[in-house]
Design a protein around this motif. Structure first.
Motif, PDB file in Angstrom:
ATOM      1  N   GLN A 178      56.181  50.230  76.769  1.00 25.55           N
ATOM      2  CA  GLN A 178      55.253  50.083  75.758  1.00 25.55           C
ATOM      3  C   GLN A 178      53.742  49.742  76.230  1.00 25.55           C
ATOM      4  OE1 GLN A 178      56.017  50.481  72.634  1.00 25.55           O
ATOM      5  NE2 GLN A 178      58.100  50.696  72.773  1.00 25.55           N
ATOM      6  N   SER A 179      53.533  50.738  76.863  1.00 25.06           N
ATOM      7  CA  SER A 179      51.987  50.659  77.601  1.00 25.06           C
ATOM      8  C   SER A 179      50.820  50.304  76.781  1.00 25.06           C
ATOM      9  CB  SER A 179      51.521  51.741  78.410  1.00 25.06           C
ATOM     10  OG  SER A 179      51.610  52.870  77.794  1.00 25.06           O
ATOM     11  N   SER A 180      50.900  50.484  75.432  1.00 26.32           N
ATOM     12  CA  SER A 180      49.797  50.217  74.441  1.00 26.32           C
ATOM     13  C   SER A 180      50.466  49.460  73.294  1.00 26.32           C
ATOM     14  CB  SER A 180      48.945  51.460  74.146  1.00 26.32           C
ATOM     15  OG  SER A 180      48.164  51.980  75.128  1.00 26.32           O
TER      16      SER A 180
ATOM     17  N   PHE B 257      51.321  46.207  72.778  1.00 28.17           N
ATOM     18  CA  PHE B 257      51.480  44.722  73.162  1.00 28.17           C
ATOM     19  C   PHE B 257      52.225  44.056  71.968  1.00 28.17           C
ATOM     20  CE2 PHE B 257      48.124  46.913  75.464  1.00 28.17           C
ATOM     21  CZ  PHE B 257      48.625  46.610  76.990  1.00 28.17           C
ATOM     22  N   ASP B 258      52.020  44.389  71.034  1.00 26.62           N
ATOM     23  CA  ASP B 258      53.060  43.758  69.842  1.00 26.62           C
ATOM     24  C   ASP B 258      54.134  44.009  69.530  1.00 26.62           C
ATOM     25  OD1 ASP B 258      52.524  46.347  69.026  1.00 26.62           O
ATOM     26  OD2 ASP B 258      52.458  46.216  67.072  1.00 26.62           O
ATOM     27  N   ASN B 259      54.987  44.775  70.583  1.00 23.80           N
ATOM     28  CA  ASN B 259      56.287  45.012  71.011  1.00 23.80           C
ATOM     29  C   ASN B 259      57.033  43.947  71.395  1.00 23.80           C
ATOM     30  OD1 ASN B 259      58.923  46.213  72.249  1.00 23.80           O
ATOM     31  ND2 ASN B 259      58.212  47.909  70.715  1.00 23.80           N
ATOM     32  N   VAL B 260      58.272  43.719  70.950  1.00 19.72           N
ATOM     33  CA  VAL B 260      58.839  42.678  71.656  1.00 19.72           C
ATOM     34  C   VAL B 260      59.351  42.820  73.044  1.00 19.72           C
ATOM     35  CG1 VAL B 260      60.071  41.977  69.632  1.00 19.72           C
ATOM     36  CG2 VAL B 260      61.185  43.636  71.087  1.00 19.72           C
ATOM     37  N   ILE B 261      59.034  43.862  73.758  1.00 18.85           N
ATOM     38  CA  ILE B 261      59.031  44.277  75.311  1.00 18.85           C
ATOM     39  C   ILE B 261      58.243  43.143  75.636  1.00 18.85           C
ATOM     40  CG2 ILE B 261      58.252  45.661  76.772  1.00 18.85           C
ATOM     41  CD1 ILE B 261      61.003  46.126  75.956  1.00 18.85           C
ATOM     42  N   TRP B 262      56.720  42.941  75.272  1.00 17.64           N
ATOM     43  CA  TRP B 262      55.841  42.043  75.677  1.00 17.64           C
ATOM     44  C   TRP B 262      55.822  40.660  75.210  1.00 17.64           C
ATOM     45  CZ3 TRP B 262      52.150  43.313  79.187  1.00 17.64           C
ATOM     46  CH2 TRP B 262      51.762  44.641  79.502  1.00 17.64           C
ATOM     47  N   SER B 263      56.260  39.788  76.193  1.00 19.58           N
ATOM     48  CA  SER B 263      56.340  38.317  75.810  1.00 19.58           C
ATOM     49  C   SER B 263      54.969  37.607  75.543  1.00 19.58           C
ATOM     50  CB  SER B 263      57.065  37.390  76.961  1.00 19.58           C
ATOM     51  OG  SER B 263      58.356  37.756  77.163  1.00 19.58           O
TER      52      SER B 263
ATOM     53  N   TYR C  73      40.635  43.249  73.745  1.00 17.17           N
ATOM     54  CA  TYR C  73      41.193  44.200  73.357  1.00 17.17           C
ATOM     55  C   TYR C  73      41.839  44.799  74.446  1.00 17.17           C
ATOM     56  CZ  TYR C  73      38.056  44.061  69.284  1.00 17.17           C
ATOM     57  OH  TYR C  73      37.460  43.586  68.210  1.00 17.17           O
ATOM     58  N   LEU C  74      43.058  45.731  74.183  1.00 18.34           N
ATOM     59  CA  LEU C  74      43.927  45.940  75.293  1.00 18.34           C
ATOM     60  C   LEU C  74      44.476  47.348  74.845  1.00 18.34           C
ATOM     61  CD1 LEU C  74      46.402  42.811  75.822  1.00 18.34           C
ATOM     62  CD2 LEU C  74      44.475  43.666  77.422  1.00 18.34           C
ATOM     63  N   PHE C  75      44.781  48.003  75.819  1.00 21.74           N
ATOM     64  CA  PHE C  75      45.118  49.556  75.719  1.00 21.74           C
ATOM     65  C   PHE C  75      45.655  49.938  77.268  1.00 21.74           C
ATOM     66  CE2 PHE C  75      44.772  54.107  76.202  1.00 21.74           C
ATOM     67  CZ  PHE C  75      45.383  54.502  74.989  1.00 21.74           C
ATOM     68  N   GLY C  76      46.725  50.393  77.410  1.00 17.48           N
ATOM     69  CA  GLY C  76      47.304  51.333  78.510  1.00 17.48           C
ATOM     70  C   GLY C  76      47.508  50.487  79.693  1.00 17.48           C
TER      71      GLY C  76
ATOM     72  N   THR D  69      56.497  54.495  76.384  1.00 13.36           N
ATOM     73  CA  THR D  69      57.071  53.670  75.038  1.00 13.36           C
ATOM     74  C   THR D  69      58.250  52.815  75.286  1.00 13.36           C
ATOM     75  OG1 THR D  69      58.282  55.573  74.313  1.00 13.36           O
ATOM     76  CG2 THR D  69      56.223  55.115  73.062  1.00 13.36           C
ATOM     77  N   SER D  70      59.449  53.431  75.029  1.00 17.38           N
ATOM     78  CA  SER D  70      60.746  52.711  75.382  1.00 17.38           C
ATOM     79  C   SER D  70      61.363  52.702  76.759  1.00 17.38           C
ATOM     80  CB  SER D  70      61.677  53.074  74.207  1.00 17.38           C
ATOM     81  OG  SER D  70      62.024  54.398  74.320  1.00 17.38           O
ATOM     82  N   ALA D  71      60.709  53.592  77.502  1.00 19.88           N
ATOM     83  CA  ALA D  71      61.189  53.717  79.010  1.00 19.88           C
ATOM     84  C   ALA D  71      60.015  53.948  80.009  1.00 19.88           C
ATOM     85  CB  ALA D  71      62.110  55.016  79.084  1.00 19.88           C
ATOM     86  N   SER D  72      60.098  53.808  81.172  1.00 22.87           N
ATOM     87  CA  SER D  72      59.181  54.169  82.190  1.00 22.87           C
ATOM     88  C   SER D  72      59.078  56.046  81.978  1.00 22.87           C
ATOM     89  CB  SER D  72      59.664  54.100  83.577  1.00 22.87           C
ATOM     90  OG  SER D  72      60.812  54.647  83.893  1.00 22.87           O
ATOM     91  N   VAL D  73      57.973  56.262  82.512  1.00 25.75           N
ATOM     92  CA  VAL D  73      57.502  57.790  82.455  1.00 25.75           C
ATOM     93  C   VAL D  73      56.961  58.244  83.785  1.00 25.75           C
ATOM     94  CG1 VAL D  73      56.018  59.581  81.525  1.00 25.75           C
ATOM     95  CG2 VAL D  73      57.109  57.582  79.923  1.00 25.75           C
ATOM     96  N   THR D  74      57.101  59.557  84.462  1.00 30.97           N
ATOM     97  CA  THR D  74      56.935  59.792  85.364  1.00 30.97           C
ATOM     98  C   THR D  74      55.726  61.126  85.160  1.00 30.97           C
ATOM     99  OG1 THR D  74      58.794  59.282  86.455  1.00 30.97           O
ATOM    100  CG2 THR D  74      57.392  61.030  87.763  1.00 30.97           C
ATOM    101  N   ARG D  75      54.841  61.025  85.942  1.00 31.85           N
ATOM    102  CA  ARG D  75      53.942  62.249  85.796  1.00 31.85           C
ATOM    103  C   ARG D  75      54.092  63.136  87.160  1.00 31.85           C
ATOM    104  NH1 ARG D  75      49.329  59.942  86.479  1.00 31.85           N
ATOM    105  NH2 ARG D  75      49.533  60.381  88.975  1.00 31.85           N
TER     106      ARG D  75
END
Length: 403
Positions: free
Chosen positions: A62-64, A66-72, A224-227, A243-249
């Motif tokens: 959930q890189s952007s 921050f309102d998600n429950v992933i972020w305490s 303000y926060l992003f990314g 979002t719900s998992a890590s991502v590889t570029r």
């Protein structure tokens, strides 16, 4: 005879994933799979060059969001869709500080498993002032030991840094880059302990000093926060949304597979590169990258060396410049070769020469990584110009070319 050709006429480019980079308006833009990335300076809006990077993974979910429950959330709330983000859309979120006396207002990322060894990580996040003009960015092992760096959101100044806890993280450094519309990308790099977890931390601050994030908030101000991005390595790579998992570029692969297209001369010639890196490799040999390489990882034609020097490699024997390039400043390097040996020059400085003939390419030339392996000795920077001249330039010509 000079011949001008398009990038795609000479170079075979591939990347198995999309990639974000700074576009000509100073905003983040996304490039498609297998699309080369021409990046721009987010302040001057001038081209920086071809962005070439190795494979990287953002493990912060959930890189952007921050309102998600992933972020305490500690002593704070998150307001979604509160500002225009670095992409130019209104999805940036606001961390609103709480009113508890003498407290931090913090967003803490999900607990991430790691190996039981000391590992270098970089945590980065895009931040903009929203009543508070400073931010503290950190990471910890969820038991109180970690590291943090403070940043100014008015001028981008890097403030205090500290290791926290009884087994604090080490080798702590901060890095900041300015974007359009008041945004800054703030990053901390540190070496962890041998604990097996790591977390991302971010909170507003009233000063750029240690303890500035411990205050009584007004319930309105914040940042303000992003990314948010948490990745293994000594520098922040280009943004990788999650979002719900890590991502590889995926890594960039930039190859010249038909050497006749550059009129390659195996007897004598000169390679030239103009480039820029936004980080210093210090004495970290793991950050040595190749600007131009032949089809063997042992033989880089032009590459970086520990301490921001430039080297050329021949059968594993290195020839290094005596002067150094400066991170975030465009530099020019060239190497010439013949059966009599090779010569190397950086930014018009003293030419380094020896009698070792350059091991020349036989099948392909790789730009920004070692040989045909697109994720080995990656340059991780911007390449502004690459040239090949099918004759050996004199030392005086090398100095003039790179001045």
């Amino acid at each position: 005879m000079l011949v001008q050709k398009n990038f795609s006429d000479i170079v075979t480019f591939a990347r198995a994933t999309t990639r974000w980079r700074t576009g000509p308006a100073g905003l983040l833009v996304q490039d498609a799979i297998n699309a080369a990335s021409l990046a721009y300076d987010p302040v001057t809006l001038l081209p920086r060059g071809l962005l070439v990077e190795g494979q990287k993974t953002n493990v912060q979910m959930q890189s952007s969001g921050f309102d998600n429950v992933i972020w305490s959330k500690t002593n704070c709330t998150i307001t979604p869709n509160a500002a225009v983000d670095p992409v130019g859309t209104s999805v940036a979120q606001k961390l609103v500080e709480g009113t508890a006396a003498n407290s931090v207002s913090r967003a803490t990322g999900n607990v991430i498993s790691k190996a039981a060894s000391a590992i270098e990580y970089t945590a980065s996040v895009y931040v903009k002032a929203a009543g508070r003009n400073f931010v503290r960015v950190g990471m910890d092992d969820s038991s109180g030991s970690g590291a943090a760096v403070w940043f100014s959101l008015t001028d981008g100044a890097i403030g205090a840094s500290t290791g926290t806890g009884t087994t604090a993280f080490t080798n702590i450094s901060g890095k900041v880059s300015q974007l359009a519309n008041g945004w800054y990308r703030c990053a901390i790099t540190a070496t962890t302990t041998t604990t097996t977890v790591i977390r991302f931390l971010v909170d507003p601050s009233t000063t750029n000093a240690i303890g500035g994030n411990l205050y009584t908030g007004d319930g309105v101000s914040g940042i303000y926060l992003f990314g948010a991005q948490l990745e293994v390595g000594a520098f922040p790579s280009s943004y990788i949304p999650t979002t719900s998992a890590s991502v590889t570029r995926s890594a960039d692969s930039t190859l010249i597979t038909d050497l006749s297209k550059i009129a390659f001369n195996p007897i004598e010639g000169t390679f030239y590169a103009e480039f820029m890196r936004t980080f210093s490799d210090g004495a970290n040999a793991a950050l040595n990258g190749r600007l131009i390489s032949r089809d063997s990882m042992a033989d880089g034609i032009i590459g970086t060396s520990s301490g921001n020097f430039i080297e050329t490699y021949s059968g594993g024997v290195a020839l290094r410049t005596g002067n150094q390039f400066t991170p975030s400043v465009a530099a020019k390097a060239a190497v010439s070769y013949s059966s009599a040996g090779r010569s190397l020059c950086l930014n018009g400085g003293t030419v380094a020469s020896d009698a070792n003939p350059l091991v020349v390419p036989t099948q392909l030339i790789s730009i920004g990584s070692a040989g045909s392996s697109s994720n080995t000795n990656n340059f991780n920077g911007f390449i502004r110009d690459i040239r090949y001249i099918p004759r050996r330039l004199s030392n005086a010509e090398l100095q003039a070319l790179t001045a």
